[in-house]
Structures are given as structure tokens and as C-alpha cells.
Design an enzyme around this catalytic site. Structure first.
Site, PDB file in Angstrom:
ATOM      1  N   TYR A  77      -6.814  -1.011  -0.339  1.00  0.00           N
ATOM      2  CA  TYR A  77      -7.073  -0.467  -1.045  1.00  0.00           C
ATOM      3  C   TYR A  77      -8.178  -0.451  -2.489  1.00  0.00           C
ATOM      4  O   TYR A  77      -7.858   0.372  -3.250  1.00  0.00           O
ATOM      5  CB  TYR A  77      -5.694   0.419  -1.427  1.00  0.00           C
ATOM      6  CG  TYR A  77      -4.752   0.466  -0.080  1.00  0.00           C
ATOM      7  CD1 TYR A  77      -4.423   2.046  -0.160  1.00  0.00           C
ATOM      8  CD2 TYR A  77      -3.243  -0.210   0.234  1.00  0.00           C
ATOM      9  CE1 TYR A  77      -3.396   2.238   0.059  1.00  0.00           C
ATOM     10  CE2 TYR A  77      -2.556   0.295   1.188  1.00  0.00           C
ATOM     11  CZ  TYR A  77      -3.089   2.070   2.100  1.00  0.00           C
ATOM     12  OH  TYR A  77      -2.162   1.787   2.429  1.00  0.00           O
ATOM     13  N   HIS A 135       2.617   9.975   6.438  1.00  0.00           N
ATOM     14  CA  HIS A 135       1.376   7.818   5.943  1.00  0.00           C
ATOM     15  C   HIS A 135       0.750   8.079   4.719  1.00  0.00           C
ATOM     16  O   HIS A 135      -0.034   7.011   3.721  1.00  0.00           O
ATOM     17  CB  HIS A 135       0.291   7.973   7.359  1.00  0.00           C
ATOM     18  CG  HIS A 135       1.086   5.824   7.429  1.00  0.00           C
ATOM     19  ND1 HIS A 135       1.983   5.131   7.701  1.00  0.00           N
ATOM     20  CD2 HIS A 135      -0.318   4.850   7.068  1.00  0.00           C
ATOM     21  CE1 HIS A 135       2.024   4.125   7.775  1.00  0.00           C
ATOM     22  NE2 HIS A 135       0.426   3.527   7.262  1.00  0.00           N
ATOM     23  N   ARG A 165       2.364   6.962   1.323  1.00  0.00           N
ATOM     24  CA  ARG A 165       1.956   5.545   1.596  1.00  0.00           C
ATOM     25  C   ARG A 165       1.131   5.110   0.647  1.00  0.00           C
ATOM     26  O   ARG A 165       1.420   4.536   0.043  1.00  0.00           O
ATOM     27  CB  ARG A 165       2.478   4.860   3.150  1.00  0.00           C
ATOM     28  CG  ARG A 165       2.440   3.603   3.130  1.00  0.00           C
ATOM     29  CD  ARG A 165       2.968   3.158   4.479  1.00  0.00           C
ATOM     30  NE  ARG A 165       2.754   1.928   5.127  1.00  0.00           N
ATOM     31  CZ  ARG A 165       3.494   0.528   5.063  1.00  0.00           C
ATOM     32  NH1 ARG A 165       4.330   0.941   3.820  1.00  0.00           N
ATOM     33  NH2 ARG A 165       3.340  -0.659   4.713  1.00  0.00           N
ATOM     34  N   ARG A 191       6.888   2.812   5.397  1.00  0.00           N
ATOM     35  CA  ARG A 191       6.203   3.587   6.646  1.00  0.00           C
ATOM     36  C   ARG A 191       7.610   4.945   7.443  1.00  0.00           C
ATOM     37  O   ARG A 191       8.815   4.529   6.990  1.00  0.00           O
ATOM     38  CB  ARG A 191       6.816   3.173   7.798  1.00  0.00           C
ATOM     39  CG  ARG A 191       5.609   1.901   7.637  1.00  0.00           C
ATOM     40  CD  ARG A 191       5.379   0.648   8.565  1.00  0.00           C
ATOM     41  NE  ARG A 191       4.539  -0.371   8.539  1.00  0.00           N
ATOM     42  CZ  ARG A 191       4.826  -1.606   7.643  1.00  0.00           C
ATOM     43  NH1 ARG A 191       5.939  -2.235   7.237  1.00  0.00           N
ATOM     44  NH2 ARG A 191       3.844  -2.792   7.618  1.00  0.00           N
ATOM     45  N   LYS A 229       7.681  -4.252  10.829  1.00  0.00           N
ATOM     46  CA  LYS A 229       6.926  -4.093  11.927  1.00  0.00           C
ATOM     47  C   LYS A 229       7.544  -6.011  11.942  1.00  0.00           C
ATOM     48  O   LYS A 229       7.431  -6.648  10.877  1.00  0.00           O
ATOM     49  CB  LYS A 229       6.288  -4.538  11.589  1.00  0.00           C
ATOM     50  CG  LYS A 229       5.556  -3.067  12.394  1.00  0.00           C
ATOM     51  CD  LYS A 229       3.846  -2.736  11.749  1.00  0.00           C
ATOM     52  CE  LYS A 229       3.217  -0.974  11.859  1.00  0.00           C
ATOM     53  NZ  LYS A 229       1.909  -1.381  11.858  1.00  0.00           N
ATOM     54  N   HIS A 239       2.768  -5.642   4.514  1.00  0.00           N
ATOM     55  CA  HIS A 239       1.529  -5.758   5.013  1.00  0.00           C
ATOM     56  C   HIS A 239       1.814  -7.767   5.471  1.00  0.00           C
ATOM     57  O   HIS A 239       1.962  -8.244   4.652  1.00  0.00           O
ATOM     58  CB  HIS A 239       0.227  -5.989   4.435  1.00  0.00           C
ATOM     59  CG  HIS A 239      -0.179  -4.514   4.294  1.00  0.00           C
ATOM     60  ND1 HIS A 239      -0.706  -3.767   3.651  1.00  0.00           N
ATOM     61  CD2 HIS A 239       0.549  -2.902   5.001  1.00  0.00           C
ATOM     62  CE1 HIS A 239      -1.014  -2.515   3.752  1.00  0.00           C
ATOM     63  NE2 HIS A 239      -0.153  -2.259   4.321  1.00  0.00           N
TER      64      HIS A 239
END
Length: 296
Positions: free
Chosen positions: A277, A242, A245, A144, A168, A268
Site C-alpha cells: 500500500y 477485496h 479491503r 476479508r 488465516k 498480515h
């Protein structure tokens, strides 16, 4: 509106929600009360049909699906609170169901577009070399932008070929660096040594990507860099950080990479997020079939 004041107090003190979240709830409920007043209805007279009409009105006023979903959640929480407080005896919102939000498939670049974009910077000067290294890193790792701007030199091992990033919720992960990304990062770091004069803020030089003044790049700066090279290269798609990514994940999936591995590389926490995806790939296959099959 005593009920709204009590509801706000409940959200803040009992549920401990953030100020922004409480403010969003309050705005949603006050908007609903305006609709009540406009239709000359009391809170106790609200039924499921009235609530459904309210959602229809929101849709007719061009509110997005995600906004309507949030407002629905606010209403359901509010009426549940009213029941628990004994203010009303029946909950008209218990069966309230808005139309489901459509899943928006992520945009991505095909390999030729990626190659064109990445090879556009002029690598004969420092900033062009920096931008090439940046683009190689973004596409080569799928990290990111918020992670890129915080990368410090100590987090990179160019000899072994890996990078440590803090994602994150401060979750650290180690991502392999491809040969080409390593090559351009090395060239960039070597050239930047002789470019910056002494007297700059030394702490800044701990970061990987700097602007021409020796200050770490920001999210906005990276967005401008990508948009700039998109325009120069003639790519017509809407470009944003993004998208690299998304392209990273999509291209891995097309080359038969395991979904769990892609999940780990992207950072994730839930594989459901990564599965978007697979939907994207199915969508592409449908388009291909429709275009080339005689009965498509």
C-alpha cells in the site's frame, strides 16, 4: 519417464507435499519433457541455454509471469532432485533466473466512490439494510470476505464497538467498529428479528449476515451484492469484495496511520505484505505530480 515417477514419489513421500502441489509439479515437468522430445534432446544434454530458451518459449506462448515463475521453480527442484539421486552430474538449472514477476498494485476506490457505493442500498427494507451494514463493515474494518461469512453474533460487541474475527491459519484478532457500522448493524439485527419465521435452522441465526431464506451468506453472494450496487451506483471500476479491503488500507495510510497498525488490522503476518500500500501511495503521488506539475 522413470525420472518423473521417482520425482513424484519423492515429493509425496519424502517432502510430504499435498496432492494438488505434487500434481502441479508433475504437470510442469511433463510439459518440459514434451519440449525435450520436440527438440530431440536427452535429459543429460540439457544446458542453461536450452532451459532459458524453454522459458522464452513459454513467454512467447502467452504464459503469465506467475506461471513461468512456478514452472521455473518446478524445473529447479526437479534438477536438484536428479543431482541428489546421482542421475545427472551437473545441474544446468542452478543459475536459471526467470524475469521477475511485476508487482501488481491493488485496485481501490477513492472516498467519493466508497461513499456512493455504501449509500446505494435501499435501507427501507431488510435486505437493503443488511447490504448497507455489510458494506459499512467491509470498508470500516478491512476484513476479508472469508472472515465476514463466518462472523457469529457472539463475536460482536456493539456496545463497546469491536468485532473478533478468525483469520488465516486460525489467527484471531480484535478489530474496532466505527460508529456508523455499529449503527447499521444494530438496525439490521433489530429488523431481521421480525422478518424470519420460526422453524428455520436455528444454528443459522448464530451468523451475522443471512440471505432472505435465513441462510448465511456465501462468498459468491457477497461478490454479487457488491457488483450489483456498483452497477446501480454507476462506478465504472471493476468491483470485487477485496477492493473494499484495499480501499480501507489505502485510506488509512493516506490519513497517516502507522503501517504496523494497518498490518495488525488487516491480519498480515508479514509487514512486507502491508507495504504494497505504500507503493500504491507512491504511484498515486507520481501520477498527481505528472498531471499538475509544469515539468511533471
Amino acid at each position: 519417464m522413470v525420472e518423473v515417477a521417482k520425482f513424484v514419489e519423492y515429493l509425496s513421500l519424502e517432502r510430504g507435499l499435498s496432492l494438488n502441489t505434487v500434481s502441479a509439479y508433475k504437470r510442469d515437468i511433463l510439459q518440459f519433457f514434451s519440449f525435450l522430445e520436440k527438440n530431440k534432446r536427452s535429459l543429460s544434454s540439457v544446458d542453461l541455454k536450452f532451459l532459458s530458451n524453454y522459458l522464452i518459449t513459454l513467454k512467447e506462448n502467452d504464459f503469465s509471469s506467475s506461471t513461468i515463475l512456478r514452472k521455473t521453480a518446478s524445473i529447479k527442484t526437479f534438477f536438484k532432485f536428479l543431482i541428489n539421486e546421482g542421475i545427472i552430474s551437473l545441474n544446468p538449472a542452478s543459475f536459471l533466473k526467470p524475469s521477475r514477476k511485476k508487482t501488481k498494485l491493488p485496485s481501490f476506490l477513492n472516498y467519493d466512490e466508497i461513499k456512493t457505493l455504501i449509500e446505494t442500498p435501499d435501507t427501507t427494507n431488510l435486505l437493503g439494510l443488511r447490504d448497507r451494514a455489510l458494506l459499512e463493515l467491509l470498508y470500516g474494518t478491512g476484513i476479508r470476505v472469508s472472515e465476514v461469512i463466518n462472523i457469529k453474533l457472539e463475536a460482536i460487541n456493539l456496545d463497546v464497538g469491536y468485532i473478533k474475527v478468525l483469520g488465516k491459519r486460525d489467527k484471531e484478532r480484535i478489530i474496532p467498529l466505527g460508529r456508523v457500522a455499529v449503527e447499521y448493524i444494530k438496525m439490521y439485527l433489530e429488523k431481521r428479528k421480525s422478518f424470519f419465521l420460526k422453524g428455520k435452522e436455528e444454528n443459522n441465526f448464530l451468523f451475522l449476515f443471512l440471505n432472505w431464506r435465513g441462510i448465511p451468506l456465501t462468498r459468491q453472494a457477497i461478490w454479487k451484492i457488491i457488483k450489483k450496487y456498483g452497477l446501480i451506483s454507476g462506478i465504472r471500476k471493476k468491483l470485487f469484495p477485496h477492493i473494499l479491503r484495499h480501499s480501507f488500507a489505502t485510506h488509512l495510510l493516506r490519513n497517516k496511520a502507522d503501517l504496523r497498525v494497518i498490518q495488525e488490522l488487516l491480519g498480515h503476518s508479514d509487514i512486507v505484505t502491508t507495504q504494497i500500500y505504500t507503493h500504491l501511495e507512491h504511484n498515486t503521488l507520481k501520477e498527481f505530480h505528472k498531471k499538475y506539475h509544469p515539468r511533471g
